[in-house]
Design a protein around this motif. Structure first.
Motif, PDB file in Angstrom:
ATOM      1  N   VAL A 148      35.160  87.028 118.846  1.00 55.28           N
ATOM      2  CA  VAL A 148      36.272  86.214 119.342  1.00 55.28           C
ATOM      3  C   VAL A 148      35.662  85.299 120.395  1.00 55.28           C
ATOM      4  CG1 VAL A 148      38.525  86.205 120.459  1.00 55.28           C
ATOM      5  CG2 VAL A 148      37.906  88.099 118.957  1.00 55.28           C
ATOM      6  N   VAL A 149      35.726  84.000 120.130  1.00 53.47           N
ATOM      7  CA  VAL A 149      35.066  83.033 121.024  1.00 53.47           C
ATOM      8  C   VAL A 149      36.064  81.949 121.451  1.00 53.47           C
ATOM      9  CG1 VAL A 149      32.823  83.400 119.906  1.00 53.47           C
ATOM     10  CG2 VAL A 149      34.312  81.562 119.090  1.00 53.47           C
ATOM     11  N   ASP A 150      35.719  81.254 122.541  1.00 48.39           N
ATOM     12  CA  ASP A 150      36.563  80.121 122.930  1.00 48.39           C
ATOM     13  C   ASP A 150      35.766  78.819 122.905  1.00 48.39           C
ATOM     14  OD1 ASP A 150      34.995  80.580 125.146  1.00 48.39           O
ATOM     15  OD2 ASP A 150      36.646  81.201 126.440  1.00 48.39           O
ATOM     16  N   ASP A 151      34.589  78.887 122.276  1.00 51.49           N
ATOM     17  CA  ASP A 151      33.762  77.675 122.130  1.00 51.49           C
ATOM     18  C   ASP A 151      33.021  77.822 120.805  1.00 51.49           C
ATOM     19  OD1 ASP A 151      31.875  75.724 122.172  1.00 51.49           O
ATOM     20  OD2 ASP A 151      30.943  76.341 124.075  1.00 51.49           O
ATOM     21  N   LYS A 152      33.385  76.933 119.873  1.00 52.80           N
ATOM     22  CA  LYS A 152      32.793  77.137 118.537  1.00 52.80           C
ATOM     23  C   LYS A 152      31.304  76.765 118.486  1.00 52.80           C
ATOM     24  CE  LYS A 152      34.732  73.122 116.166  1.00 52.80           C
ATOM     25  NZ  LYS A 152      34.626  71.956 116.381  1.00 52.80           N
ATOM     26  N   ASN A 153      30.844  76.100 119.548  1.00 51.88           N
ATOM     27  CA  ASN A 153      29.413  75.776 119.584  1.00 51.88           C
ATOM     28  C   ASN A 153      28.607  76.779 120.400  1.00 51.88           C
ATOM     29  OD1 ASN A 153      29.768  73.374 118.078  1.00 51.88           O
ATOM     30  ND2 ASN A 153      30.680  72.464 119.916  1.00 51.88           N
TER      31      ASN A 153
ATOM     32  N   ILE B 131      39.664  80.918 119.863  1.00 55.17           N
ATOM     33  CA  ILE B 131      40.930  80.858 120.621  1.00 55.17           C
ATOM     34  C   ILE B 131      40.767  79.853 121.761  1.00 55.17           C
ATOM     35  CG2 ILE B 131      41.569  83.247 120.036  1.00 55.17           C
ATOM     36  CD1 ILE B 131      40.788  84.042 122.922  1.00 55.17           C
ATOM     37  N   PRO B 132      41.876  79.318 122.296  1.00 57.67           N
ATOM     38  CA  PRO B 132      41.757  78.335 123.375  1.00 57.67           C
ATOM     39  C   PRO B 132      41.088  78.917 124.622  1.00 57.67           C
ATOM     40  CG  PRO B 132      43.973  78.320 122.455  1.00 57.67           C
ATOM     41  CD  PRO B 132      43.271  79.510 121.868  1.00 57.67           C
ATOM     42  N   LYS B 133      40.392  78.023 125.337  1.00 56.37           N
ATOM     43  CA  LYS B 133      39.677  78.463 126.546  1.00 56.37           C
ATOM     44  C   LYS B 133      40.635  78.521 127.725  1.00 56.37           C
ATOM     45  CE  LYS B 133      35.315  77.116 127.046  1.00 56.37           C
ATOM     46  NZ  LYS B 133      34.162  76.326 127.318  1.00 56.37           N
ATOM     47  N   VAL B 134      40.628  79.640 128.411  1.00 53.82           N
ATOM     48  CA  VAL B 134      41.441  79.785 129.633  1.00 53.82           C
ATOM     49  C   VAL B 134      40.582  80.498 130.686  1.00 53.82           C
ATOM     50  CG1 VAL B 134      43.699  79.915 128.465  1.00 53.82           C
ATOM     51  CG2 VAL B 134      42.382  82.017 128.818  1.00 53.82           C
ATOM     52  N   SER B 135      41.090  80.553 131.911  1.00 51.89           N
ATOM     53  CA  SER B 135      40.354  81.292 132.945  1.00 51.89           C
ATOM     54  C   SER B 135      40.206  82.744 132.529  1.00 51.89           C
ATOM     55  CB  SER B 135      41.107  81.264 134.275  1.00 51.89           C
ATOM     56  OG  SER B 135      41.038  80.000 134.810  1.00 51.89           O
ATOM     57  N   GLU B 136      39.141  83.373 132.993  1.00 51.53           N
ATOM     58  CA  GLU B 136      38.853  84.735 132.543  1.00 51.53           C
ATOM     59  C   GLU B 136      40.023  85.700 132.825  1.00 51.53           C
ATOM     60  OE1 GLU B 136      35.329  86.456 134.269  1.00 51.53           O
ATOM     61  OE2 GLU B 136      35.431  88.162 132.906  1.00 51.53           O
TER      62      GLU B 136
ATOM     63  N   LEU C 114      43.040  85.219 132.557  1.00 48.92           N
ATOM     64  CA  LEU C 114      44.122  85.062 131.578  1.00 48.92           C
ATOM     65  C   LEU C 114      43.670  85.418 130.159  1.00 48.92           C
ATOM     66  CD1 LEU C 114      45.361  83.559 134.003  1.00 48.92           C
ATOM     67  CD2 LEU C 114      46.254  81.897 132.417  1.00 48.92           C
ATOM     68  N   GLN C 115      42.387  85.654 130.004  1.00 44.50           N
ATOM     69  CA  GLN C 115      41.866  85.924 128.653  1.00 44.50           C
ATOM     70  C   GLN C 115      42.533  87.123 127.962  1.00 44.50           C
ATOM     71  OE1 GLN C 115      37.647  86.209 129.324  1.00 44.50           O
ATOM     72  NE2 GLN C 115      37.346  83.994 129.277  1.00 44.50           N
ATOM     73  N   PRO C 116      42.870  88.209 128.693  1.00 40.59           N
ATOM     74  CA  PRO C 116      43.491  89.336 127.975  1.00 40.59           C
ATOM     75  C   PRO C 116      44.809  88.959 127.302  1.00 40.59           C
ATOM     76  CG  PRO C 116      42.720  90.043 130.126  1.00 40.59           C
ATOM     77  CD  PRO C 116      42.574  88.552 130.098  1.00 40.59           C
ATOM     78  N   LEU C 117      45.520  88.019 127.886  1.00 39.96           N
ATOM     79  CA  LEU C 117      46.818  87.651 127.314  1.00 39.96           C
ATOM     80  C   LEU C 117      46.663  86.945 125.978  1.00 39.96           C
ATOM     81  CD1 LEU C 117      48.562  86.460 130.581  1.00 39.96           C
ATOM     82  CD2 LEU C 117      49.183  88.420 129.185  1.00 39.96           C
ATOM     83  N   ILE C 118      45.717  86.053 125.927  1.00 41.38           N
ATOM     84  CA  ILE C 118      45.527  85.288 124.693  1.00 41.38           C
ATOM     85  C   ILE C 118      44.575  86.042 123.746  1.00 41.38           C
ATOM     86  CG2 ILE C 118      43.628  83.816 125.558  1.00 41.38           C
ATOM     87  CD1 ILE C 118      45.343  81.470 124.346  1.00 41.38           C
ATOM     88  N   GLY C 119      43.626  86.777 124.353  1.00 45.61           N
ATOM     89  CA  GLY C 119      42.607  87.471 123.555  1.00 45.61           C
ATOM     90  C   GLY C 119      43.137  88.694 122.818  1.00 45.61           C
TER      91      GLY C 119
END
Ligand code: M6R
Length: 607
Positions: A545-550, A563-568, A570-575
């Motif tokens: 699970v990444v927030d940067d495809k490169n 998934i969209p990049k957010v501050s760390e 907030l990552q559990p919410l989206i991750g």
């Protein structure tokens, strides 16, 4: 972990009993049954299976009595067969009982009753109860005295409801360590394991306390202390219950509906609390204890299952944002642990249902200690919500699927709000507040792309094992992702901190043991990527699970979920969403019963 209902009134009892049992199916769904007084006798209908089957069976020969009891079972003692389904009766079929809990001394009681000539037909612990009442009735000829005397002998945990041919207009109830609510409506009294089934008829509810029994009839209810036999006056309280949304709204099951409700859940948890303009977090539920909170220098979070994992995310959040030391404990351990707790420690329980037995017992352990107790609870009016000194509701709405998804997201949101509320000098305070405001839209983007996750889940669904790894905020996500996969797909899965791989789990890795790796942006992401490299070297497949495809993680992985990049923070919410969807689609591909996985119940009301 069973659901119980009871009815006495001027209507046909079975309508409430069957509807009520459907509402309580989250407590167990092995088998179900009802019993009603029909003239001079009591008739029971029981089935192995769901309340739906019970309805069909009952429809063949409808119950017409207006006093009755019902039960939906999660088996503890005795297999899932009709003879073990409740209601249970004494050998003369004069006393019928439904029970939630465990009678710990049932073997002792059974031997005693056998010696007195009583006989038994089931393998349950419950069957001793109606026989013990019958035994005392044979001595006293008084139902209240017999019920009371039997209760005095029982050890363990129970919520009990009884009807008898000797007092056909009455319903008897009792409680010890398992919740029991009485709804008081016009011309009828309704009993439930909680207030949810009652809510369709009334919001005026009385909750029994431990060690209490009550007699219910057309005249009203009378509460008695079991030990002292003294009568107890208790008025009803008005309970706010969020109406259960029965509909699937086009979804195939509640789990997919609830995953898709996650963004709305975050909005709802923040509503009126996140004041973006004022850069303020307002938590009405904590106002009463604001003064005490100032002196708190340690928080112990206590919870089970998914709520425990939300607590682990909360630990990172509270420590980093609010600067308060936090320890998270499983309620089943906390309750039996000998641990010195200072008065400057607060205990924070987390629970979706508010009815989890171990979490309730953990709180009970603190009775009289003077320790501040707080709650993050979803179900309003639930036992835990009522037991804590203060708390913050999740407002996620009813969660019906056994697998907890939107509740996790709401619990993490509430932790974030509490952490921000308690923070004084957190450097990124404003940044996080602004990001939180827009987070639900980003979560929606992940849900829109669920087809890609579906394809991956299907591709990997024939795996027998799965490893989940992550670091820091993603570590609890790894644990939660593994729990979700095993719970609904029955694929064996383990969650580990990525840094632990070399300390043992790496030995499991080969080409048949894939890894679900959280590799989201952070200052330590390169460390996770090194762990992924070690897995690849040993032939292991990786879904990242990444927030940067490169990113290097995306390049290294066999498959990745973007998934969209957010501050760390907030990552559990989206991750959490990719893990929920991955488990969901894998289970679906395997043809599992998504909302009601085998051997489980939504609410774990026995330890
Ligand atoms: O109602 P609670 O949050 O107290 O329940 C705790 C666990 O039983 C629950 O989270 C369980 O682990 C879920 N089935 C996981 O999906």
């Amino acid at each position: 972990m069973c659901g119980i209902v009871g009815y006495v009134g001027n209507k046909i009892a079975k309508d409430y009993l069957l509807d009520g049992l459907e509402t309580l199916e989250y407590r167990g769904y092995d088998s179900a049954g009802i019993a009603t007084l029909e003239g001079d006798t009591i008739r029971a209908t029981k089935v192995v299976g769901r309340v739906e089957q019970l309805r069909k069976e009952e429809g063949q020969n409808p119950h017409v009595g207006s006093v009755g009891i019902g039960h939906t079972r999660w088996a503890t003692h005795g297999g899932v067969v009709t003879k073990n389904a409740h209601p249970h009766h004494d050998m003369n079929e004069e006393f019928f009982v439904v029970h939630n809990g465990i009678i710990e001394n049932y073997e002792e009681i059974k031997s005693f009753l056998l010696s007195k000539g009583y006989s038994f037909y089931s393998d349950t612990d419950t069957e001793v109860v109606p026989n013990l009442i019958a035994y005392h009735y044979s001595k006293t000829n008084n139902v209240t005295t017999a019920f009371q005397a039997a209760l005095e002998t029982l050890r363990g945990a129970y919520a009990l409801t009884m009807i008898t041919t000797h007092e056909p207009e009455s319903l008897y109830v009792a409680k010890l360590s398992s919740p029991l609510a009485i709804g008081v409506a016009d011309d009828e009294l309704l009993v439930g394991s909680d207030a949810l089934p009652i809510a369709s008829r009334t919001q005026d509810v009385v909750f029994l306390e431990d060690g209490e029994m009550a007699v219910l009839n057309q005249e009203g209810y009378k509460i008695l202390d079991i030990e002292t036999k003294k009568s107890i006056e208790r008025a009803t309280e008005f309970i706010e219950i969020e109406e259960a949304d029965g509909g699937l709204r086009g979804f195939d099951d509640f789990m997919s509906k609830e995953i898709n409700e996650a963004p709305a859940t975050v909005r709802s948890a923040m509503l009126g609390r996140l004041r973006v303009e004022e850069k303020l977090i307002k938590l009405g539920g904590l106002e009463l204890v604001e003064e005490q909170l100032r002196y708190i220098d340690r928080i112990v979070v206590v919870a089970c299952g998914t709520s425990y994992y939300a607590g682990l995310v909360g630990e990172y959040l509270l420590e980093e944002i609010a600067g308060i030391p936090v320890e998270v404990q499983q309620a089943s351990e906390f309750r039996y642990r000998t641990e010195p707790l200072s008065r400057s420690t607060a205990v924070l329980v987390v629970s979706q249902s508010g009815e989890t037995a171990d979490t309730i017992a953990a709180l009970k352990k603190l009775d009289g200690s003077g320790i501040l107790t707080l709650g993050i609870v979803n179900a309003p009016g639930s036992t835990l919500a009522r037991m804590t000194d203060a708390g913050v509701y999740c407002h996620a709405g009813p969660e019906k699927a056994v697998a907890s998804t939107k509740a996790f997201v709401s619990q993490v949101t509430v932790f974030l709000l509490i952490a921000l509320h308690l923070s004084k000098t957190y450097k990124d305070y404003e940044k996080i507040i602004n990001e939180l405001d827009t987070l639900p839209q980003l979560m929606e983007e992940v849900l829109k792309n669920s087809t890609d996750i579906k394809k991956l889940a299907e591709k990997y669904s024939d795996s027998k094992d799965f490893l989940y790894i992550g670091r820091r905020y993603s570590f609890p996500l790894a644990l939660e992702g593994a729990l979700k996969l095993k719970e609904i797909s029955y694929i064996h899965a383990e969650g580990f901190a990525a840094g632990e791989m070399k300390h043992g789990p790496l030995a499991l890795i080969d080409e048949n043991f894939p890894t679900f790796a959280y590799a989201l942006s952070s200052d330590i992401n390169e460390k996770t990527i090194s762990n992924m490299q070690e897995i690849k070297t040993r032939g292991g497949k990786i879904i990242a699970v990444v927030d940067d495809k490169n990113s290097n993680a995306a390049k290294l992985a066999d498959d990745y979920i973007l998934i969209p990049k957010v501050s760390e923070q907030l990552q559990p919410l989206i991750g959490a969403l990719p893990a929920f969807l991955f488990a969901y689609y894998a289970a679906k591909k395997l043809g599992r019963d998504i909302d009601k996985p085998r051997n489980l119940a939504k609410s774990v009301t026995v330890e």
